[in-house]
Every structure is written in structure tokens, then in C-alpha cells.
Scaffold this motif. Structure first.
Motif, PDB file in Angstrom:
ATOM      1  N   TYR A 150       4.044   9.599  -1.591  1.00 19.45           N
ATOM      2  CA  TYR A 150       3.501  10.917  -1.950  1.00 19.45           C
ATOM      3  C   TYR A 150       4.630  11.940  -2.080  1.00 19.45           C
ATOM      4  O   TYR A 150       4.544  12.864  -2.891  1.00 19.45           O
ATOM      5  N   ILE A 151       5.673  11.774  -1.267  1.00 20.46           N
ATOM      6  CA  ILE A 151       6.828  12.665  -1.373  1.00 20.46           C
ATOM      7  C   ILE A 151       7.397  12.610  -2.792  1.00 20.46           C
ATOM      8  O   ILE A 151       7.642  13.635  -3.420  1.00 20.46           O
ATOM      9  N   VAL A 152       7.609  11.412  -3.283  1.00 20.01           N
ATOM     10  CA  VAL A 152       8.243  11.265  -4.600  1.00 20.01           C
ATOM     11  C   VAL A 152       7.231  11.532  -5.715  1.00 20.01           C
ATOM     12  O   VAL A 152       7.556  12.148  -6.733  1.00 20.01           O
ATOM     13  N   PHE A 153       5.999  11.082  -5.512  1.00 17.12           N
ATOM     14  CA  PHE A 153       4.951  11.320  -6.506  1.00 17.12           C
ATOM     15  C   PHE A 153       4.822  12.814  -6.821  1.00 17.12           C
ATOM     16  O   PHE A 153       4.669  13.202  -7.990  1.00 17.12           O
ATOM     17  N   ARG A 202       0.835  -1.199   0.000  1.00 20.94           N
ATOM     18  CA  ARG A 202       0.000   0.000   0.000  1.00 20.94           C
ATOM     19  C   ARG A 202       0.868   1.247   0.000  1.00 20.94           C
ATOM     20  O   ARG A 202       1.983   1.247   0.517  1.00 20.94           O
ATOM     21  N   ALA A 203       0.348   2.309  -0.577  1.00 19.01           N
ATOM     22  CA  ALA A 203       1.097   3.559  -0.642  1.00 19.01           C
ATOM     23  C   ALA A 203       1.219   4.183   0.745  1.00 19.01           C
ATOM     24  O   ALA A 203       0.323   4.041   1.585  1.00 19.01           O
ATOM     25  N   SER A 204       2.332   4.848   0.978  1.00 12.27           N
ATOM     26  CA  SER A 204       2.546   5.544   2.236  1.00 12.27           C
ATOM     27  C   SER A 204       3.003   6.961   1.924  1.00 12.27           C
ATOM     28  O   SER A 204       3.184   7.334   0.759  1.00 12.27           O
ATOM     29  N   TYR A 205       3.222   7.733   2.952  1.00 12.41           N
ATOM     30  CA  TYR A 205       3.629   9.120   2.721  1.00 12.41           C
ATOM     31  C   TYR A 205       4.919   9.206   1.910  1.00 12.41           C
ATOM     32  O   TYR A 205       5.104  10.150   1.136  1.00 12.41           O
TER      33      TYR A 205
END
Lengths: 229, 229
Positions: free
Chosen positions: B183-186, B177-180
Motif C-alpha cells: 500500500y505504501i508503494v501503491f 498476499r498484499a501487505s502494508y
């Protein structure tokens, strides 16, 4: 029966393998007793009754487990009541990123700075194997790979910025306490320290301060191992 | 009262700030409702009754919180019963390494590939500010920074190897699952997608597949935002 840990053995009792250091620190983190057995590169296939080509290998409870990442996963699963290496599934997943960064950036950089010094520290029976296998990888003599390292040092150190910014703001990659992510990166610098007096980190570098902190863990396990600084 | 989220607004409703995307994904991950307010660079000081110079800023329960990392920490602490951004303290600590890698490697690389395209997408009232502030940082015109990007693309893509190796082996940096950390890299790649048709990732790159996976999260939050691909 205690765990058996097969570690790479260089000359003069130097255990320099970065991957074996990951396992050695992981065993200490878990507080597990083990019998430490050194092996030359060219004797790996004969240990542990396996056809393995690399160490670390551990034997535990009748099983042989190779590959440092697999060993860490095994220890975390098999000894869940001991201190956690990963701090949960997200921590374990993020370790894979630290692993990939270390292998592609740090190991590649360190190797180009000290590979000829490694040659000087492998067991006598490993010298021909080491030179031939590494010169095949690099496509040049070990001396040629290492030549001019003073000029490449600044670039290597700049590549460490992600690590530097992190351990300047917190004691360990794992936060207040060291985690397996720290041991992954520590292994790379312990590798260099074990076989070369060439200082790849400046004394006032926060990365060096972090390296020394890691070396003090587990009653100075890293610091007490033979090394040049 | 719902959270207020101040996001950077470019022209044509493009919200391209990589740091604001970190916050936007974090709010979605926590399942929190919010009022989305766009602001120009040059209007930030007037929002939220603060003297802030950057967004994101959120207002929640009478407090204004700025800085994407501080916002993530705040949301994790304030809404502990919602899905965790970090997956525990080790995960939170390792996020700092991902943050440092993203800022030093990815942001620096993306900026040199698309900074002149960013200029073309800022609000009219921000154009002079953006050009002057960024040209001061780079010491060159924006067009000069971006020039020759085709020749620098291979180097940028090679620098992504640590990310590539990780998301080739697992769905997200955070694991299944995605984690923070994701989102940093996204945010960095969403930044580029929002303002430039220059394809910084190849179609068959595992990093691009991961970027698309992130874009599908939360009912396609990232994918549905205006962008070039």
C-alpha cells in the motif's frame, strides 16, 4: 556431521564474496557449526561434487545447496527451532525487495568503485578469469571502470538514502534485531571493506554505524575478518 | 461509532494523496468501516479539532491520529484480530525500508513527472497554496519542473528495478498476499493515475501489472476511484 560451507577465497585469506557473507551471517544467526572451506573462482566447479559455477554452496545431511537465497530458505525450513532469519512469511517476502535493491543499486555501485581493487585481491590462479569475465561485463578495462571514483562517490552515497533513513531510525533493517535482510546488505559493504582501502562510506554516515553494528554480531564475526577498516 | 477518515479532496471528487491511499488501503485491509470525509489542503487545520497540517487523519474512539505510518501502527495494535498489515515485527521493520525507498525514489520521481498536472486537479481554494508551496520546494515553476518529462521517463522507470524484479517473481511485496508495504508503494502510483493521463508505467511493465493487482483488492477499491487509466 557438521555443515560444510564453501566460501570464495581470495589471496591472504580474504573471503570477500558478498553472497558468501550472506550465507556466513545466516549460519551464525542460526547458531550452526560448519566447516569452512575456501575455493578459488576457477575451482568452484570441482567442489561439492556439483557443476556449480558460483559459491556459496553448503553441504548438509548429504545434500548440496547453492545460491545464497536458496541456502537461506533451506536453513529457515530445515532449522525452524533456531532463531528465524525472516521473522515470518511477510518478512521473507520483503527480503526479496531488499535483495533486489541491493543487487541493482548497491552491488552495481560498489563494483564501479572498487572492481580494480577486487582484481588485486583474487587468488593468483583467478586473475586472468576475473579480469576477462568482468571486463566483458563492463565492456571496459577494470582500471577504466574504477577511474574517477572520487567524483562518483557522492552519487553512490545518495543512492543509499533509503537504507540511511531506515537505520537512522532503527538499529537494523529487521528492527531491534538483525535479520537476513541486514545480512543481504551487509555483504555488499563487507565485500568492499575486504578488498579496498577506498572508504565508500563516510565515518559519520548512519549507514557506516549500522555496518559496524552488523560487524559486531556473533562475537565480531564481520569485524574480525581481514579488511581495511 | 465508526472511524472517521479525513482524506485529501481534489476537484471532481479525486482523492489523490499518496499518503491517504496508504491509510485507505490499510482500513480496507483491516475490514474496518469508516466515514470518508474529504478536505482541501487549506482546510486541514480545521478538521478533527487538531492543529494538523497534513492528512490522513483518523478519528477512532475519541482519539485523532495523524501521519500514515502512525495510523498503520495504531490500526495494527488496536485491531490485532483483524488481518495483519505487517505480518509480525520483522515485517513491520522492513516496511520502514520500503517507506524510505518510496519516499526518496518513487515520490520524488513521480512528482517531477506530474506536479503540474496535480496543480490542475487540486480544489480551487487550494490552487494558490499548492503552487506557492511546491514552487518554493522545487525553486522553479511547476511547468518548468514537469517540462521534458518524456526524456526523463526512462530514468524514472529504471529506478523502479528493485520493485520490478520483486513483483515479477511474486504477486505482492508482501508475498502471495498484499501487505502494508504494497500500500505504501501503491499510493505513489495511484497518486499519478488520479491526476494525470501521462503514463508513467508501460503497459507491459511488471510494475504496472502489480499496480493493477493492487487496484483490484477490496472489491476494486483502487480501480474504481476516479483516474485516467
Amino acid at each position: 556431521m557438521a555443515i560444510v560451507f564453501y566460501d570464495l577465497a581470495g589471496r591472504d585469506g580474504r573471503n570477500f564474496s558478498p553472497y558468501c557473507w550472506r550465507t556466513r551471517m545466516a549460519l551464525a544467526h542460526k547458531g550452526l557449526d560448519y566447516e569452512h572451506r575456501g575455493t578459488a573462482f576457477t575451482a568452484i566447479a570441482a567442489v561439492a561434487g556439483t557443476d556449480a559455477t558460483t559459491v556459496p554452496i553448503i553441504e548438509d545431511d548429504g545434500r548440496a545447496i547453492g545460491d545464497s537465497s536458496s541456502i537461506a530458505d533451506y536453513l529457515e525450513t530445515q532449522y525452524p527451532d533456531r532463531p528465524s532469519l525472516f521473522g515470518g512469511e511477510t518478512g521473507r517476502a520483503l527480503c526479496k525487495f531488499v535483495h533486489s535493491w541491493t543487487n541493482t543499486v548497491v552491488h552495481a555501485g560498489v563494483a564501479r568503485l572498487v572492481v580494480n581493487d577486487i582484481y588485486d585481491h583474487v587468488c593468483k590462479e583467478d586473475r586472468d578469469y576475473f579480469r576477462a569475465s568482468r571486463e566483458k561485463i563492463f565492456g571496459r578495462t577494470l582500471a577504466a571502470v574504477q577511474a574517477g571514483r572520487e567524483d562518483r562517490l557522492a552519487g553512490f552515497r545518495a543512492d543509499l538514502n533509503p537504507l540511511r533513513l531506515t537505520v537512522r531510525a532503527q538499529a537494523f533493517l529487521g528492527g531491534e534485531r538483525a535479520s537476513y535482510a541486514d545480512y543481504i546488505v551487509f555483504g555488499a559493504f563487507q565485500w568492499a571493506r575486504s578488498i579496498s582501502d577506498f572508504r565508500i562510506l563516510a565515518d559519520d554516515d548512519p549507514v557506516f554505524a549500522w555496518f559496524l553494528r552488523c560487524g559486531e554480531l556473533f562475537d565480531g564475526l564481520g569485524r574480525k575478518a581481514p579488511g581495511y577498516y
